[in-house]
Design an enzyme around this catalytic site. Sequence first.
Site, PDB file in Angstrom:
ATOM      1  N   ASN A  68       2.315   1.516   4.288  1.00  0.00           N
ATOM      2  CA  ASN A  68       2.624   0.257   4.999  1.00  0.00           C
ATOM      3  C   ASN A  68       2.343   0.349   6.503  1.00  0.00           C
ATOM      4  OD1 ASN A  68       5.466  -1.967   5.580  1.00  0.00           O
ATOM      5  ND2 ASN A  68       3.382  -2.520   5.092  1.00  0.00           N
ATOM      6  N   CYS A  84      -1.395   0.976   7.389  1.00  0.00           N
ATOM      7  CA  CYS A  84      -2.836   0.700   7.550  1.00  0.00           C
ATOM      8  C   CYS A  84      -3.278  -0.558   6.793  1.00  0.00           C
ATOM      9  CB  CYS A  84      -3.663   1.894   7.071  1.00  0.00           C
ATOM     10  SG  CYS A  84      -3.371   3.414   7.995  1.00  0.00           S
ATOM     11  N   ARG A  85      -3.334  -0.468   5.445  1.00  0.00           N
ATOM     12  CA  ARG A  85      -3.971  -1.535   4.662  1.00  0.00           C
ATOM     13  C   ARG A  85      -3.085  -2.757   4.453  1.00  0.00           C
ATOM     14  NH1 ARG A  85      -5.211   2.209  -0.287  1.00  0.00           N
ATOM     15  NH2 ARG A  85      -3.209   2.978   0.499  1.00  0.00           N
ATOM     16  N   SER A  86      -1.845  -2.561   4.000  1.00  0.00           N
ATOM     17  CA  SER A  86      -1.041  -3.762   3.687  1.00  0.00           C
ATOM     18  C   SER A  86      -0.619  -4.540   4.940  1.00  0.00           C
ATOM     19  CB  SER A  86       0.151  -3.439   2.775  1.00  0.00           C
ATOM     20  OG  SER A  86       1.047  -2.537   3.358  1.00  0.00           O
ATOM     21  N   CYS A 106       0.869  -1.190   0.000  1.00  0.00           N
ATOM     22  CA  CYS A 106       0.000   0.000   0.000  1.00  0.00           C
ATOM     23  C   CYS A 106       0.898   1.230   0.000  1.00  0.00           C
ATOM     24  CB  CYS A 106      -0.981  -0.020   1.168  1.00  0.00           C
ATOM     25  SG  CYS A 106      -0.209   0.063   2.802  1.00  0.00           S
ATOM     26  N   ASP A 114      -8.373   4.132   1.516  1.00  0.00           N
ATOM     27  CA  ASP A 114      -7.309   4.317   2.499  1.00  0.00           C
ATOM     28  C   ASP A 114      -7.868   4.810   3.829  1.00  0.00           C
ATOM     29  OD1 ASP A 114      -5.016   4.819   3.895  1.00  0.00           O
ATOM     30  OD2 ASP A 114      -3.953   5.620   2.157  1.00  0.00           O
TER      31      ASP A 114
HETATM   32  P1  4NP Z   1      -1.737   2.964   4.037  1.00  0.00           P
HETATM   33  O1  4NP Z   1      -2.250   4.377   4.557  1.00  0.00           O
HETATM   34  O2  4NP Z   1      -1.193   3.171   2.638  1.00  0.00           O
HETATM   35  O3  4NP Z   1      -2.957   2.094   4.029  1.00  0.00           O
HETATM   36  O4  4NP Z   1      -0.676   2.517   5.034  1.00  0.00           O
HETATM   37  C1  4NP Z   1      -1.420   5.509   4.590  1.00  0.00           C
HETATM   38  C2  4NP Z   1      -0.615   5.748   5.660  1.00  0.00           C
HETATM   39  C3  4NP Z   1       0.158   6.887   5.701  1.00  0.00           C
HETATM   40  C4  4NP Z   1       0.122   7.787   4.649  1.00  0.00           C
HETATM   41  C5  4NP Z   1      -0.674   7.546   3.559  1.00  0.00           C
HETATM   42  C6  4NP Z   1      -1.450   6.406   3.516  1.00  0.00           C
HETATM   43  N1  4NP Z   1       0.884   8.974   4.709  1.00  0.00           N
HETATM   44  O5  4NP Z   1       0.751   9.819   3.803  1.00  0.00           O
HETATM   45  O6  4NP Z   1       1.677   9.155   5.652  1.00  0.00           O
END
Ligand code: 4NP
Length: 155
Positions: free
Chosen positions: A11, A13-15, A8, A124
């Site tokens: 890294n 939340c989702r993955s 994702c 997300d």
């Molecule tokens: P993820 O969510 O891709 O599901 O881990 C996010 C976590 C952090 C950020 C973006 C998406 N960020 O911009 O810091």
Amino acid sequence: MIRVLFVCLGNICRSPMAEAIFKDLVKKEGLDEKITVDSAGIGHWHIGSEPHEGTRAILDEKSISYEGMSARQVKASDWDDFDYLIAMDDKNIQDLKGIREKNDVVVAKLLDFVPHSKESEVPDPYFTGNFEYVYDLVHDGCFKLLEKIKNDHNL
Ligand code: 4NP
């Protein structure tokens, strides 16, 4: 060994949620000697961080372990070290294709494996805050992905 990497953006939340759920399913099927699982992010911002508190809360609620997991960034050698790169959204796919392309590696979105899924991308929760909804989507995707891998590899 069949090697699966969930990808994702951050890294956190989702993955990592997909990694934890998929590992749990693999273990319950007794396939942990045959399938290895990891996750990584396109971005570098959260390297070394544990999963987001929203991801931890829903995994705790479902009694799924995320022990020892910490964020890392996708690297070019992942195309040599994994057979499946499973992304959460279209932008992840675009970013992955920009890093490297290799014929024998499957690059796909998690929800591609769910027929008639109400979403084609995993939204997300870092921005939506809806970790419950994401859990249901990711769980469905992981379940179907494991069915496909079992089928493709006669497991
Ligand atoms: P993820 O969510 O891709 O599901 O881990 C996010 C976590 C952090 C950020 C973006 C998406 N960020 O911009 O810091």
